[in-house]
Design an enzyme around this catalytic site. Structure first.
Site, mmCIF file in Angstrom:
data_model
loop_
_atom_site.group_PDB
_atom_site.id
_atom_site.type_symbol
_atom_site.label_atom_id
_atom_site.label_comp_id
_atom_site.label_asym_id
_atom_site.label_seq_id
_atom_site.Cartn_x
_atom_site.Cartn_y
_atom_site.Cartn_z
ATOM 1 N N ASP A 1 0.683 -0.597 -0.230
ATOM 2 C CA ASP A 1 0.048 -0.081 0.167
ATOM 3 C C ASP A 1 1.070 1.089 -0.235
ATOM 4 O O ASP A 1 1.540 1.278 0.594
ATOM 5 C CB ASP A 1 -0.454 0.455 1.181
ATOM 6 C CG ASP A 1 -1.872 1.311 1.249
ATOM 7 O OD1 ASP A 1 -3.090 1.043 2.260
ATOM 8 O OD2 ASP A 1 -1.486 1.998 0.541
ATOM 9 N N ASP B 1 -3.005 2.358 -5.915
ATOM 10 C CA ASP B 1 -1.622 2.335 -5.028
ATOM 11 C C ASP B 1 -1.724 0.985 -4.316
ATOM 12 O O ASP B 1 -1.159 1.328 -3.131
ATOM 13 C CB ASP B 1 -2.030 3.478 -4.425
ATOM 14 C CG ASP B 1 -2.319 3.704 -3.144
ATOM 15 O OD1 ASP B 1 -3.798 2.368 -3.168
ATOM 16 O OD2 ASP B 1 -2.442 3.866 -2.056
ATOM 17 N N GLU B 2 -2.160 0.110 -4.739
ATOM 18 C CA GLU B 2 -2.875 -0.942 -3.611
ATOM 19 C C GLU B 2 -2.498 -2.084 -4.057
ATOM 20 O O GLU B 2 -2.993 -2.648 -5.658
ATOM 21 C CB GLU B 2 -3.997 -0.721 -2.931
ATOM 22 C CG GLU B 2 -3.675 -1.511 -1.442
ATOM 23 C CD GLU B 2 -5.008 -0.936 -0.672
ATOM 24 O OE1 GLU B 2 -5.336 -1.860 0.219
ATOM 25 O OE2 GLU B 2 -5.501 -0.144 -0.940
HETATM 26 N N1 LIG Z 1 -11.952 8.052 0.381
HETATM 27 C C1 LIG Z 1 -11.022 7.918 -0.596
HETATM 28 C C2 LIG Z 1 -9.694 7.182 -0.571
HETATM 29 C C3 LIG Z 1 -8.143 7.636 -0.974
HETATM 30 N N2 LIG Z 1 -8.162 8.198 -2.278
HETATM 31 C C4 LIG Z 1 -7.354 8.307 -2.535
HETATM 32 C C5 LIG Z 1 -6.862 9.157 -3.035
HETATM 33 C C6 LIG Z 1 -4.655 7.942 -2.158
HETATM 34 O O1 LIG Z 1 -4.300 8.632 -2.290
HETATM 35 C C7 LIG Z 1 -5.545 6.552 -2.896
HETATM 36 C C8 LIG Z 1 -4.995 5.620 -1.837
HETATM 37 O O2 LIG Z 1 -5.532 5.382 -0.818
HETATM 38 P P1 LIG Z 1 -5.098 5.102 0.826
HETATM 39 O O3 LIG Z 1 -6.552 4.349 1.088
HETATM 40 O O4 LIG Z 1 -4.319 3.770 0.649
HETATM 41 O O5 LIG Z 1 -4.522 6.055 1.626
HETATM 42 P P2 LIG Z 1 -2.998 6.635 1.401
HETATM 43 O O6 LIG Z 1 -2.237 5.606 0.811
HETATM 44 O O7 LIG Z 1 -3.363 7.879 0.857
HETATM 45 O O8 LIG Z 1 -2.844 7.501 2.723
HETATM 46 P P3 LIG Z 1 -2.208 5.723 3.081
HETATM 47 O O9 LIG Z 1 -0.381 6.203 3.431
HETATM 48 O O10 LIG Z 1 -2.852 5.915 4.805
HETATM 49 O O11 LIG Z 1 -2.245 4.681 2.626
HETATM 50 O O12 LIG Z 1 -6.942 6.865 -2.301
HETATM 51 C C9 LIG Z 1 -9.565 8.631 -2.267
HETATM 52 O O13 LIG Z 1 -9.703 9.528 -3.316
HETATM 53 N N3 LIG Z 1 -10.529 8.745 -1.787
HETATM 54 MG MG LIG Z 2 -2.231 4.131 0.449
#
Ligand SMILES: Nc1ccn([C@H]2C[C@H](O)[C@@H](COP(=O)(O)OP(=O)(O)OP(=O)(O)O)O2)c(=O)n1
Ligand SMILES: [Mg+2]
Length: 502
Positions: free
Chosen positions: A97, A188-189
């Site tokens: 992730d 991203d995952e």
């Molecule tokens: N409600 C949401 C959640 C996430 N995303 C998008 C933006 C994030 O960058 C991406 C990946 O989601 P993650 O939940 O993995 O969050 P992040 O990667 O941003 O942070 P973390 O370091 O907690 O994984 O998906 C989005 O558009 N709306």
């Molecule tokens: Mg993430």
DNA sequence: GCGGATCAC
DNA sequence: TATGGTGATCCGC
């Protein structure tokens, strides 16, 4: 829960154990004050009321079922022992992730953003935030203007999906060398089965994971976190333990697994969200995975078989169903937009027509047709209604879709709307059926064109692999400091879908 | 099959 | 001024 009249839906939860520049209750209070009096706030209150009623109904059901408890108890323990005996420890999964993904990609272009509070999105909605902003309580799915109240110096960057897609492609390329069947749920995952890779290597899972993260970092300049475990579910939960830029390896040992899960809040399980967590807590005082096991009998008595099996297996770390993410075919395709409140049917029809056109374009791209047309309406008060009709024959053109969609709309027109959507399901491939094979043999195959360089790509239109490779190549030079290109941006954002004009 | 809810990202 | 978009699944009709 402390002093303030905080609401469980309203509180934008911080991710994990981050240090906070502000106190949690202070954050909740600011959010509360910013939203109080809004239509959205009223909507949330109504929702919470409904959920409270649902809990009350289940509580009644619980008292009525109490006579059968001891008999059920025996069955449950048998069920659990049986499940445990089937635990599979032999396979190894790695879940990866990316850290603050969209925000981290923006930092590549503007390194000075690394140390200041920053979020990606707009005044009305944020997609994510960097870790500095998170210490102020600024998180994904929070309106930008509320985030600004929590963090006045917050910098908000508009999203650039083209860049995220390019970065995601680089990461995926690395991951595929560990598991060619790697399934990604998003840019991203991803979840990898690294059993075979480990068997061929002499390295430990720790070393392999370090190496993988290093390769991801070198390929993309982005950090990620990883979890390793003997089920995809455990690996995913593990990926959060040492986030950001960390990893967690859970040994394939039932005792270690149960000890690990004991500490995990049920909300960490993929599929348990705010509402389910609230119901479990209010009804059964279930907060952690261990609580699910100790309340297993009640769970089996009160919830459906599917639901309780899911909860119990998840609490054992044996969750099976998990992201068909990549492999499976799509079941529906949809387009929806939010806009300033409208009340005239004619205005609604104008929007609906545009949505249908857009949906038809998207359907054509993948050659889908479908026999169920649905519309989605969200009133200015945030109440959502859907209406659907299933047809004899599949449709795919904007005229046909609009014909049925507008009928659904005029039959069900609410007084006002803030969102409209159209969806097609019951999909079938829309391969041309009225021509004989000969026609195809002689027909020159039209080459697809690249949305980035606009050149035609030397591949069959169905050869998505080759096409994507080409697009990815075109994207690479853009991904770093190069100024935004003008034309292709719209096209690829459209490709990524989400937001934007129709 | 329909419509509401919940969930992930 | 202002609270997203896409796709999936489950439940109770
Ligand atoms: N409600 C949401 C959640 C996430 N995303 C998008 C933006 C994030 O960058 C991406 C990946 O989601 P993650 O939940 O993995 O969050 P992040 O990667 O941003 O942070 P973390 O370091 O907690 O994984 O998906 C989005 O558009 N709306
Ligand atoms: Mg993430």
């Amino acid at each position: 829960m402390s002093g303030v009249n905080t609401t469980f839906l309203g509180g934008h939860a911080t991710k994990s154990g981050l240090p906070e520049a502000r106190d949690r209750t202070q954050i909740d209070k600011i959010i509360q004050e910013a939203s109080k009096g809004s239509k959205f706030y009223a909507f949330q209150q109504r929702r919470e009321q409904r959920i409270a009623e649902k809990v009350a109904a289940l509580q009644i059901k619980k008292t009525q079922l109490s006579t059968g408890y001891s008999k059920a108890e025996q069955e449950t323990r048998k069920w659990l022992a049986d499940a445990e005996s089937r635990r599979i420890l032999e396979r190894t999964y790695l879940h990866i992730d990316m850290d603050a993904f969209f925000a981290a990609v923006e930092v590549l272009r503007r390194p000075e953003l690394a140390t200041v509070p920053m979020a990606v999105g707009g005044e009305s909605m944020l997609s994510t935030s960097n870790y500095v902003a998170r210490t102020f309580g600024v998180v994904a799915a929070m309106p930008g203007y509320i985030a600004r109240k929590l963090c006045p110096h917050l910098i908000i960057i508009p999203p650039d999906y083209t860049a995220y897609r390019a970065a995601g492609a680089k990461v995926h390329e690395v991951l595929r060398s560990y598991d060619p069947n790697m399934s990604s749920f998003s840019l991203d995952e991803a979840s990898l089965d690294i059993t075979d890779y480990l068997a061929r290597s002499s390295a430990t899972p720790e070393e392999v994971t370090e190496e993988l993260r290093g390769r991801v970092l070198r390929a993309s300049n982005l950090t990620c976190s990883a979890g390793v475990g003997c089920s995809r579910q455990l690996a995913k939960i593990g990926s959060n333990v040492n986030k950001p830029n960390g990893q967690f390896i859970l040994p394939p040992d039932p005792e270690k697994i149960l000890e690990f899960l004991k500490k995990q809040p049920v909300k960490r399980i993929n599929g348990i969200g705010k509402v389910t967590a609230k119901i479990l807590e209010d009804l059964l005082k279930v907060v952690t995975c261990a609580d699910i096991i100790s309340q297993a009998t009640w769970i089996r008595l009160l919830f459906s078989e599917i639901q309780s099996e899911f909860l119990l297996l998840s609490a054992l770390g044996m969750g099976s169903a998990f992201g068909d993410g990549d492999g499976s075919e799509r079941k529906s395709m949809s387009v929806e937009r939010t806009f300033k409140k409208i009340d005239a049917l004619s205005d609604m029809q104008v929007v609906l027509k545009k949505l249908c056109k857009r949906l038809a374009e998207d359907l054509l791209e993948e050659e889908w047709a479908g026999k169920t047309v649905s519309i989605k309406m969200k009133t200015a008060a945030f109440d959502t209604l859907t209406r659907a009709v299933t047809l004899e024959n599949p449709v795919s053109t904007d005229e046909e879709i609009y014909k049925h969609a507008s009928k659904l709309l005029s039959k069900n027109k609410p007084p006002d709307l803030r969102l409209l959507g159209v969806r097609l399901s019951g999909l079938t491939t829309d391969a041309p059926r009225y021509r004989c094979l000969d026609d195809f043999a002689h027909e020159p195959v039209e080459r697809p064109s690249c949305p980035v360089c606009t050149q035609s790509i030397d591949a069959h239109p169905d050869d998505t692999l080759r096409i994507n490779e080409h697009i990815d190549k075109c994207l690479v030079p853009q991904s770093n400091l190069v100024p935004q290109s003008k034309k292709p941006r719209r096209t690829l954002d459209a490709f990524f879908n989400k937001s934007g004009p129709l």
